[in-house]
Each structure stands twice: as C-alpha cells, then as structure tokens.
Write a protein that holds these residues in place. Structure first.
Motif, short mmCIF file in Angstrom:
data_model
loop_
_atom_site.label_atom_id
_atom_site.label_comp_id
_atom_site.label_asym_id
_atom_site.label_seq_id
_atom_site.Cartn_x
_atom_site.Cartn_y
_atom_site.Cartn_z
N GLY A 1 0.82 -1.20 -0.07
CA GLY A 1 0.05 -0.20 0.10
C GLY A 1 0.78 1.37 -0.12
N LEU A 2 2.15 1.39 -0.20
CA LEU A 2 2.97 2.43 -0.09
C LEU A 2 2.55 3.01 -1.54
CD1 LEU A 2 4.58 0.95 1.92
CD2 LEU A 2 6.45 2.16 1.31
N LEU B 1 7.54 5.12 -2.19
CA LEU B 1 8.22 4.22 -2.74
C LEU B 1 9.62 4.93 -2.97
CD1 LEU B 1 7.21 1.45 -5.13
CD2 LEU B 1 9.16 2.78 -5.49
N GLY B 2 9.39 6.09 -3.87
CA GLY B 2 10.66 6.80 -4.32
C GLY B 2 11.53 7.32 -3.33
N LEU B 3 10.80 7.75 -2.28
CA LEU B 3 11.79 8.23 -1.18
C LEU B 3 12.42 7.34 -0.35
CD1 LEU B 3 9.00 10.64 0.60
CD2 LEU B 3 11.47 11.27 -0.77
N VAL B 4 11.72 5.97 -0.20
CA VAL B 4 12.51 4.82 0.42
C VAL B 4 13.61 4.23 -0.22
CG1 VAL B 4 12.22 2.49 1.42
CG2 VAL B 4 10.43 4.15 1.81
N ALA C 1 12.48 1.25 5.22
CA ALA C 1 13.77 2.45 5.38
C ALA C 1 14.52 1.68 6.12
CB ALA C 1 13.22 3.77 5.94
N ILE C 2 14.36 1.01 7.13
CA ILE C 2 15.22 0.36 8.04
C ILE C 2 15.82 -0.77 7.20
CG2 ILE C 2 15.49 -1.18 10.23
CD1 ILE C 2 13.42 0.52 11.64
N THR C 3 14.96 -1.55 6.55
CA THR C 3 15.65 -2.57 5.90
C THR C 3 16.78 -2.14 4.71
OG1 THR C 3 13.94 -2.80 4.07
CG2 THR C 3 13.70 -4.26 6.29
#
Length: 386
Positions: free
Chosen positions: A240-241, A246-249, A301-303
C-alpha cells in the motif's frame, strides 16, 4: 616491467582519477533514460527493448574487456582510448536514425562508459600505498555513487526538453575523462611487452579455488541485491505504499552511500577480511530478507539502510581482494571478472526474484534471500578463516 612505485604524485593522480570517475558516472547513459530517449525518437516497442538490451550487454561485456585490455595495454591507455571512442559514439547518436544504428551505438557507448571501471581499479595499487588501498577503492566507489546520484538530475531535464542532449552530455564527460587520463602521472606498465594473453586473462581468476569461491559468492549476492529493483518495488506497492513513498525509500540507499562511505570503509579496512566479507553478506541477505516483516515506509527504510551498509562494505573489500589475489600483470582481468559476475547477477537477479514473488509469494522469496545471504556469510568464514 612491473608496477612503478607510488611516489609523490600518487595522491594527486588518484584525485584526478576520482574526478574522472565522477564525470564518467555523471554522463553514462543509464537504461531508464535510454528508454525515454528511444520513446522520444519513436523507435517503437521493439526498438525500446533492443536499446535496453544493448545497454545491458555493453555494460556486462565491458566489465571483462576493460580489465583484460588494461592488463594488455595499460589502464591509462584503456581509459583514454575507451573514452575517445565513447565521444565518437555519443556524438553520432543524435544524428543517426533507425533501430539498428541506434542500438549499435548505444551498445558501443555503454561499453566505452563501463570499460574504465576495472581499469581504474587496476590503477589503485600503483597510486595508493598498500595500507590505504581498501580506502582508495572505497573512495572510487564513493565517486561513482556521487556521479550516479547527480546523473538523473541532469539527464531528466535533458531528455524532457532536448533528448539528444543525453548523449551530448555523454560525449562531453567522456572527453573530460580522456583528458584527465592523458595527464595521469603514474600508471602501471604491463608485466610483459604484450601484456597478458586474452584467453588467460579471461579464465585466470576462475583457476584459483579461493578466488572462484569469491566470484560465485559475488554472483549470489548480486542476485540478492538486485531485488531492490525487482521484487522490492512490487512488495512495497502490495503493502500500500504510494509511488512517492516508494521513491523516497529507494532513494535512501544512494543518500546513505554518499554519507556513510567515508565513515564505514576505514573501519572495514581494519577488520579481518573473512569477518568483514561475512558481515557484508549477512547484512545484504538479512537486510533484504527482513522485508518480509515490513509494513510501512519506516520499516522499509530500516531494511534499506541495513542492506545498504552491507553494500558499502562489499564493494571496496571485493576490489581489494581481487587486486591482492591477482598475479602480476593480471590485476585488470581480476577486477573485470568481479565486475562481470556482479553485472551477471544484476541481469539475472531482478527477473528471477519477480518470478518467485508472483508465483511462490513474498514469504518464500524473502526467506530464500535471507537464507542465501547467511549461507554466503558462513562460506566466507569457512574459506577465509586462515
């Protein structure tokens, strides 16, 4: 003749090489923008597929060829001549028409842009003292990432407002790198008047069992790493992102490489090689594998941060390992073999991951990624325990 001593010009020459690599990555035509160029010039669906394939083939072939040519004719000549040919190929692209000539020139320009990577890595032992070489490889990796990060900011507006400008940029940056290569004051000479034979250069790295293991591990890790462009966007979308999230991550990885490489690489250089290589593999595998538990942008983001640290560790370690294991006169071939295996994984990893994702499900894919990364890490500990 062997490699000349580092001398007082070594650090200055390395700075010139660093700048040249940055220009190289800034102007290198990358697949997304090559696709936009092909669309803007009305090459059709077949033409678009063909130019993307040509770009990938050019990059993969140049990984091998650039290293072997560096051993045979010297890294400085390999960089200079490849960039000179690249100027011609890029300059010709805006004025040719039709699928066949465009595809041929895209293949040639991409190969010329990719050939300096193994050649530049082969120069590091001549320009850096032994204790500084891991850091030197890390700095070249840093330069490539800075150039790659800046490239979309320049290429995007060019393709939008003046599509031929994409290759005009490539011609200009190739010319600048050729000039820098011509004034490098230190370069290794080939070990023999004719350098290393081409066949020997291609097969040599695979004849050493320890090096062969490392190359197989590189292929596996590359396949895992490429999930960032294959299954990872599918997984994020399914969770659901939004496209903006998605682009920022995904952009976080490039930001972290530029920010953290100068900090992480000196630490890695002081670690035992087996432990450092195993840690890198584990971070890549576990970082991507824990995507299975991510439910929002923050967890993703952590992954991303986890496997990016593994990537930062991997690249200079691998370049230094291949250089240290290469016989005299074969440094370029060994660097090229590593680049070839990494690019081969990039070509195979994304489609394989997407296929597993849609057929077996994300849980199977991410568990497999974590298991393979862990297996490579254990393999490194066993192989390099001495």
């Amino acid at each position: 003749m062997g490699v000349r001593s580092v001398g007082d010009d070594g650090p200055r020459a390395f700075r010139l090489l660093w700048i040249g690599i940055l220009f190289n990555r800034l102007g290198m035509p990358t697949p997304p923008f090559v696709v936009l160029y092909a669309s803007a010039t009305h090459l059709g669906d077949v033409g678009i597929v063909a130019v993307v394939a040509a770009s990938g083939v050019g990059q993969t072939v140049a990984s091998l060829a650039g290293g072997v040519l560096a051993d045979r004719y010297g890294p400085r000549r390999t960089i200079g001549y490849s960039q000179a040919v690249g100027v011609v190929a890029c300059a010709a692209l805006p004025v040719v028409h039709g699928v066949v000539p465009v595809v041929a020139l895209v293949l040639l320009s991409t190969a010329c842009a990719s050939a300096p990577r193994p050649a530049a890595n082969a120069l590091v032992p001549a320009l850096m003292a032994p204790e500084a070489r891991v850091t030197g490889y890390g700095r070249l990796y840093w330069s490539r990432n800075i150039g790659s990060s800046l490239s979309p900011l320049v290429a995007g507006p060019l393709v939008q407002f003046w599509p031929p400008g994409l290759f005009v940029l490539g011609a200009l940056t190739s010319a600048l790198f050729a000039v820098l290569a011509a004034v490098l004051p230190v370069a290794p000479d080939p070990a023999a008047p004719n350098g290393t034979g081409i066949i020997r250069g291609l097969r040599g790295p695979y004849a050493q069992p320890v090096v062969a293991w490392f190359l197989v591990a590189t292929l596996i890790l590359s396949c895992l790493y490429m999930q960032k462009q294959g299954a990872l966007p599918l997984d994020m979308t399914a969770r659901g992102l939004t496209p903006t999230e998605l682009g920022l991550v995904l952009s976080l990885s490039g930001v972290l490489v530029v920010a953290l490489q100068p900090v992480i690489t000196p630490v890695v250089a002081r670690m035992p090689f087996g432990a450092a290589a195993a840690s890198s593999a584990l971070l890549i595998g576990i970082g991507l594998g824990t995507t299975a538990f991510a439910t929002n942008a923050g967890w993703y983001a952590i992954t991303v941060a986890t496997w990016t640290v593994g990537e930062i560790m991997q690249v200079p370690l691998a370049a230094h390992f291949m250089s240290a294991r290469s016989p005299e006169g074969e440094t370029g071939a060994y660097q090229g073999a590593y680049g070839f295996m990494w690019n081969l994984g990039l070509a195979a990893g994304a489609p394989a991951g997407q296929l597993i994702f849609v057929s077996a499900g994300p849980a199977v894919l991410w568990a497999g990624v974590a298991a393979l990364g862990t297996a490579v890490a254990l393999g490194h500990l066993l192989v390099f325990k001495r």
